[in-house]
Design a protein around this motif. Structure first.
Motif, mmCIF file in Angstrom:
data_model
loop_
_atom_site.group_PDB
_atom_site.id
_atom_site.type_symbol
_atom_site.label_atom_id
_atom_site.label_comp_id
_atom_site.label_asym_id
_atom_site.label_seq_id
_atom_site.Cartn_x
_atom_site.Cartn_y
_atom_site.Cartn_z
ATOM 1 N N LEU A 161 0.809 -1.209 0.000
ATOM 2 C CA LEU A 161 0.000 0.000 0.000
ATOM 3 C C LEU A 161 0.849 1.268 0.000
ATOM 4 O O LEU A 161 0.428 2.286 -0.543
ATOM 5 N N ALA A 192 1.762 1.795 -3.643
ATOM 6 C CA ALA A 192 0.629 1.915 -4.563
ATOM 7 C C ALA A 192 0.437 3.370 -4.990
ATOM 8 O O ALA A 192 0.702 4.293 -4.225
ATOM 9 N N GLY A 219 -2.475 4.574 -5.771
ATOM 10 C CA GLY A 219 -3.883 4.884 -5.530
ATOM 11 C C GLY A 219 -4.522 3.736 -4.776
ATOM 12 O O GLY A 219 -3.830 2.846 -4.282
ATOM 13 N N PRO A 220 -5.844 3.758 -4.675
ATOM 14 C CA PRO A 220 -6.545 2.675 -3.971
ATOM 15 C C PRO A 220 -6.241 1.315 -4.594
ATOM 16 O O PRO A 220 -6.094 1.189 -5.805
ATOM 17 N N GLN A 221 -6.137 0.316 -3.735
ATOM 18 C CA GLN A 221 -5.856 -1.046 -4.175
ATOM 19 C C GLN A 221 -6.978 -1.964 -3.711
ATOM 20 O O GLN A 221 -7.461 -1.845 -2.591
ATOM 21 N N PHE A 271 -5.466 1.899 7.765
ATOM 22 C CA PHE A 271 -5.984 1.907 6.403
ATOM 23 C C PHE A 271 -7.311 2.639 6.335
ATOM 24 O O PHE A 271 -8.052 2.683 7.305
ATOM 25 N N GLN A 315 -11.655 -1.720 -1.479
ATOM 26 C CA GLN A 315 -10.540 -0.892 -1.924
ATOM 27 C C GLN A 315 -9.980 -0.125 -0.733
ATOM 28 O O GLN A 315 -10.721 0.484 0.037
ATOM 29 N N TYR A 316 -8.655 -0.145 -0.615
ATOM 30 C CA TYR A 316 -7.998 0.439 0.544
ATOM 31 C C TYR A 316 -6.814 1.301 0.147
ATOM 32 O O TYR A 316 -6.176 1.071 -0.881
ATOM 33 N N VAL A 317 -6.517 2.278 1.009
ATOM 34 C CA VAL A 317 -5.294 3.077 0.936
ATOM 35 C C VAL A 317 -4.764 3.180 2.352
ATOM 36 O O VAL A 317 -5.492 2.952 3.328
ATOM 37 N N THR A 345 0.943 6.412 7.575
ATOM 38 C CA THR A 345 2.130 6.555 6.746
ATOM 39 C C THR A 345 3.345 6.966 7.516
ATOM 40 O O THR A 345 3.336 7.326 8.608
#
Length: 73
Positions: A17, A20, A22-24, A58, A65-67, A73
């Motif tokens: 993540l 990534a 963007g959203p995954q 998250f 869909q997650y970020v 972070t």
């Protein structure tokens, strides 16, 4: 499924993540985690870790869909 060192899947999810753009989806995260670990990972392991750590680490931005959360972070 083989046994892994404690935290291996967790660490691989976080890296997936962080990298990534963007959203995954859970499937995309799983593919990245499996590539990183070099072996299959149960989808339930991914979903479980994401569910337990949302919203602390998250953010769920859509169905499946997650970020990473800003605080994660």
């Amino acid at each position: 499924m083989e046994r892994r060192r404690p935290g291996a899947v967790r660490d691989a999810i976080l890296v997936a993540l962080k990298e990534a753009k963007g959203p995954q989806t859970v499937a995309e995260i799983r593919t990245t985690v499996e590539s990183s670990l070099g072996s299959p990972v149960a989808p339930s392991s991914i979903r479980s870790y994401l569910g337990i750590n949302t919203p602390a680490l998250f953010t769920r931005v859509g169905r499946g869909q997650y970020v990473l959360s800003v605080s994660g972070t």
